[in-house]
Design a protein around this motif. Structure first.
Motif, PDB file in Angstrom:
ATOM      1  N   VAL A 143      -7.800  15.983   2.272  1.00  0.00           N
ATOM      2  CA  VAL A 143      -9.230  15.701   2.146  1.00  0.00           C
ATOM      3  C   VAL A 143      -9.466  14.196   2.068  1.00  0.00           C
ATOM      4  N   SER A 144      -8.617  13.500   1.323  1.00  0.00           N
ATOM      5  CA  SER A 144      -8.761  12.045   1.176  1.00  0.00           C
ATOM      6  C   SER A 144      -8.629  11.345   2.524  1.00  0.00           C
ATOM      7  N   VAL A 145      -7.650  11.774   3.318  1.00  0.00           N
ATOM      8  CA  VAL A 145      -7.463  11.189   4.650  1.00  0.00           C
ATOM      9  C   VAL A 145      -8.692  11.478   5.531  1.00  0.00           C
ATOM     10  N   ALA A 146      -9.213  12.702   5.431  1.00  0.00           N
ATOM     11  CA  ALA A 146     -10.384  13.070   6.229  1.00  0.00           C
ATOM     12  C   ALA A 146     -11.594  12.239   5.838  1.00  0.00           C
ATOM     13  N   GLU A 147     -11.776  11.984   4.550  1.00  0.00           N
ATOM     14  CA  GLU A 147     -12.907  11.171   4.087  1.00  0.00           C
ATOM     15  C   GLU A 147     -12.784   9.737   4.590  1.00  0.00           C
ATOM     16  N   GLN A 148     -11.559   9.188   4.572  1.00  0.00           N
ATOM     17  CA  GLN A 148     -11.347   7.828   5.078  1.00  0.00           C
ATOM     18  C   GLN A 148     -11.624   7.761   6.577  1.00  0.00           C
ATOM     19  N   GLU A 149     -11.170   8.806   7.302  1.00  0.00           N
ATOM     20  CA  GLU A 149     -11.379   8.831   8.742  1.00  0.00           C
ATOM     21  C   GLU A 149     -12.872   8.869   9.073  1.00  0.00           C
ATOM     22  N   ARG A 150     -13.623   9.643   8.319  1.00  0.00           N
ATOM     23  CA  ARG A 150     -15.063   9.741   8.572  1.00  0.00           C
ATOM     24  C   ARG A 150     -15.765   8.442   8.212  1.00  0.00           C
ATOM     25  N   ALA A 151     -15.339   7.813   7.091  1.00  0.00           N
ATOM     26  CA  ALA A 151     -15.994   6.580   6.641  1.00  0.00           C
ATOM     27  C   ALA A 151     -15.676   5.394   7.549  1.00  0.00           C
ATOM     28  N   SER A 152     -14.432   5.292   8.012  1.00  0.00           N
ATOM     29  CA  SER A 152     -14.018   4.107   8.763  1.00  0.00           C
ATOM     30  C   SER A 152     -14.266   4.224  10.266  1.00  0.00           C
ATOM     31  N   ARG A 153     -14.127   5.438  10.801  1.00  0.00           N
ATOM     32  CA  ARG A 153     -14.202   5.580  12.247  1.00  0.00           C
ATOM     33  C   ARG A 153     -15.257   6.585  12.698  1.00  0.00           C
ATOM     34  N   GLY A 154     -15.871   7.262  11.742  1.00  0.00           N
ATOM     35  CA  GLY A 154     -16.905   8.234  12.092  1.00  0.00           C
ATOM     36  C   GLY A 154     -16.367   9.469  12.795  1.00  0.00           C
ATOM     37  N   ARG A 155     -15.064   9.728  12.653  1.00  0.00           N
ATOM     38  CA  ARG A 155     -14.454  10.873  13.332  1.00  0.00           C
ATOM     39  C   ARG A 155     -14.353  12.071  12.392  1.00  0.00           C
ATOM     40  N   LYS A 156     -14.489  13.202  12.985  1.00  0.00           N
ATOM     41  CA  LYS A 156     -14.291  14.426  12.225  1.00  0.00           C
ATOM     42  C   LYS A 156     -12.806  14.765  12.168  1.00  0.00           C
ATOM     43  N   THR A 157     -12.449  15.578  11.189  1.00  0.00           N
ATOM     44  CA  THR A 157     -11.056  15.995  11.004  1.00  0.00           C
ATOM     45  C   THR A 157     -10.951  17.508  11.033  1.00  0.00           C
ATOM     46  N   ILE A 158     -10.052  17.990  11.864  1.00  0.00           N
ATOM     47  CA  ILE A 158      -9.694  19.408  11.838  1.00  0.00           C
ATOM     48  C   ILE A 158      -8.466  19.561  10.968  1.00  0.00           C
ATOM     49  N   LEU A 159      -8.585  20.370   9.949  1.00  0.00           N
ATOM     50  CA  LEU A 159      -7.431  20.679   9.097  1.00  0.00           C
ATOM     51  C   LEU A 159      -6.954  22.079   9.471  1.00  0.00           C
ATOM     52  N   PHE A 160      -5.769  22.133  10.052  1.00  0.00           N
ATOM     53  CA  PHE A 160      -5.187  23.415  10.472  1.00  0.00           C
ATOM     54  C   PHE A 160      -4.217  23.879   9.387  1.00  0.00           C
ATOM     55  N   VAL A 161      -4.482  25.059   8.849  1.00  0.00           N
ATOM     56  CA  VAL A 161      -3.639  25.608   7.784  1.00  0.00           C
ATOM     57  C   VAL A 161      -2.911  26.832   8.322  1.00  0.00           C
ATOM     58  N   ASP A 162      -1.611  26.677   8.504  1.00  0.00           N
ATOM     59  CA  ASP A 162      -0.806  27.786   9.013  1.00  0.00           C
ATOM     60  C   ASP A 162      -0.479  28.752   7.885  1.00  0.00           C
ATOM     61  N   GLU A 163      -0.487  30.040   8.209  1.00  0.00           N
ATOM     62  CA  GLU A 163      -0.206  31.104   7.241  1.00  0.00           C
ATOM     63  C   GLU A 163      -1.116  30.984   6.005  1.00  0.00           C
ATOM     64  N   VAL A 164      -2.395  30.799   6.282  1.00  0.00           N
ATOM     65  CA  VAL A 164      -3.356  30.546   5.207  1.00  0.00           C
ATOM     66  C   VAL A 164      -3.400  31.689   4.194  1.00  0.00           C
TER      67      VAL A 164
END
Length: 446
Positions: free
Chosen positions: A94-115
């Motif tokens: 989540v922290s990496v996704a928040e940084q990505e959105r704040a710095s580059r405006g990109r969305k993050t897909i988090l893929f969870v295998d065997e959820v």
């Protein structure tokens, strides 16, 4: 371009990893979701991101589909394995996704295998970030999400069901790997007849990853002659020795197959029952589990329509315990065929369930005085058992007009024999007893 999706591969990658599709054009199977004009395909092609659950058996393209989604939408792609990760890892993602959105405006897909392996608390940890758009959540599972995932998480995701690949799909996957000179085996001359290619495809059991793993092993084992490696029967015999088909005790497939076996017997299909038994045994199921289910079927679906079914099922179970395989498996198969061909009745099953429900819902009625035992003088003085009618002293050994239920239930009837097999005669006899009751001048409860 999503981060590190397809470039900078490790020095060595298995064939299955190298052949992962890089575009929807390369993706094989799942036409019910990805054919032109289908909503999921449109969403991927347009980069319209939404959270989802990809539910399907192993090796059908769940991870690849998630990667293609990220690639098309130019989203950062992060992965977690529910087997190896915990809440701490979720927070880091989540922290990496928040940084990505704040710095580059990109969305993050988090893929969870065997959820499905995440517990409730771990699943709950995703909710606020899925809700506020910090993460586009894609979970992959081989288990039924209705049973394994929280309703709160399910309500925020669309569920897509991926199917096991058809034989022709697996053939295409194998041919693609044999022809691809860059990522596959096309650079090394390999010869395999269609017959043996089909053998490999069938052994994969709808799993593209497994088919490629088997092909890679076969290519390694194949001997070279005249500059060509030949994959033939001898090679495949080595590759497929001890091959176990897709089967996961406790997983969806396990319950689907045992359900199919049970329904085949209930539906009077000996062939169906034998097929699903063979599928389970071929997949590694313990024959004793099948034997126990056969005993259950004998009581639930055959019952008193053919009382011989239950001792036959018990004998099959005992044969498996005493002799093991394959003799025990044959005895189980014999019992299954007998049960499938036997007359069917669930009258006892229904009556028992109805009575159990009644007992749970109603007060505990007292035992009627005439049915009570009287081993002491005190009890005899209280008339315990005083009016009991000993059936063997009655005409035809039946005390007409007597009742053995509490008075509150005296007019209820629970066991209703069917008009099949031995229960037809039981039905006639009980009707005769009821006729005697109606004619009897003696009535326990008036």
């Amino acid at each position: 371009m999503a981060d590190d999706l397809f470039d900078s591969p490790p020095a060595y990658q298995p064939l299955a990893a190298r052949m992962r599709p890089r575009s929807l054009a390369d993706y094989i199977g799942q036409e019910h979701l990805l054919a032109p004009g289908k909503p999921l395909r449109d969403a991927i092609e347009r980069g319209h991101l939404h959270s989802m659950i990809l539910w399907g058996p192993p090796g059908v393209g769940k991870t690849t589909l998630a990667r293609l989604f990220a690639e098309q939408a130019d989203a950062r792609f992060q992965t977690l394995s529910a087997v190896l990760s915990g809440v701490k890892d979720i927070r880091a993602a989540v922290s990496v996704a928040e940084q990505e959105r704040a710095s580059r405006g990109r969305k993050t897909i988090l893929f969870v295998d065997e959820v499905h392996r995440f517990n409730k608390a771990q699943q709950d940890a995703f909710l606020p970030y899925v809700e506020d758009g910090t993460l586009i959540f894609i979970g992959a599972t081989t288990e039924n999400p209705s049973f394994e995932l929280n309703n709160a998480l399910l309500s925020r995701c669309r569920v897509y069901v991926l199917r096991g690949l058809e034989l022709d799909h697996v053939r295409q996957v194998l041919r693609q790997a044999l022809d691809d000179r860059e990522r596959g085996l096309g650079a090394e001359p390999i010869e395999i007849d269609d017959e043996w290619l089909d053998t490999l495809a069938r052994a994969a059991d709808g799993d593209a990853r497994k088919s490629l793993n088997l092909l890679e092993i076969a290519a390694d084992l194949a001997e070279e002659g005249n500059g060509v490696k030949v994959i033939d029967k001898a090679v495949l015999t080595q590759v497929l020795a001890g091959d176990i088909r897709r089967f996961d005790k406790g997983g969806d497939l396990f319950y689907e197959q045992i359900s199919a076996l049970h329904k085949s017997v209930r539906g009077s299909s000996p062939d169906g029952a034998l097929y699903w038994m063979a599928r389970m045994l071929d997949g590694g199921c313990d024959p004793l589990y099948v034997a126990r289910r056969v005993v259950r079927i004998a009581s639930e679906d055959i019952g008193n329509a053919d009382p011989r079914a239950l001792p036959l099922a018990l004998a099959a179970w005992e044969t498996q315990e005493r002799l093991g395989s394959p003799e025990g498996e044959l005895a189980i198969a014999q019992a299954l065929v007998y049960l499938a061909a036997a007359p069917k009745s669930n009258a006892v099953y229904n009556a028992f369930n109805e009575m159990m429900a009644l007992v749970r819902e109603h007060p505990g009625y007292e035992v009627p005085v005439h049915l009570r035992n009287a081993p002491t003088k005190l009890m005899k003085s209280m008339d315990y058992g005083a009016e009991y009618r000993y059936a063997h002293d009655e005409p035809g050994a039946y005390a007409a007009g007597e009742s053995y239920l509490p008075p509150e239930l005296a007019d209820r009837r629970f066991y209703e024999p069917v008009d099949r097999g031995l229960e037809q005669r039981i039905r006639e006899k009980l009707a005769y007893f009821r006729e005697l009751d109606e004619k009897s001048p003696i009535k326990r409860y008036r």
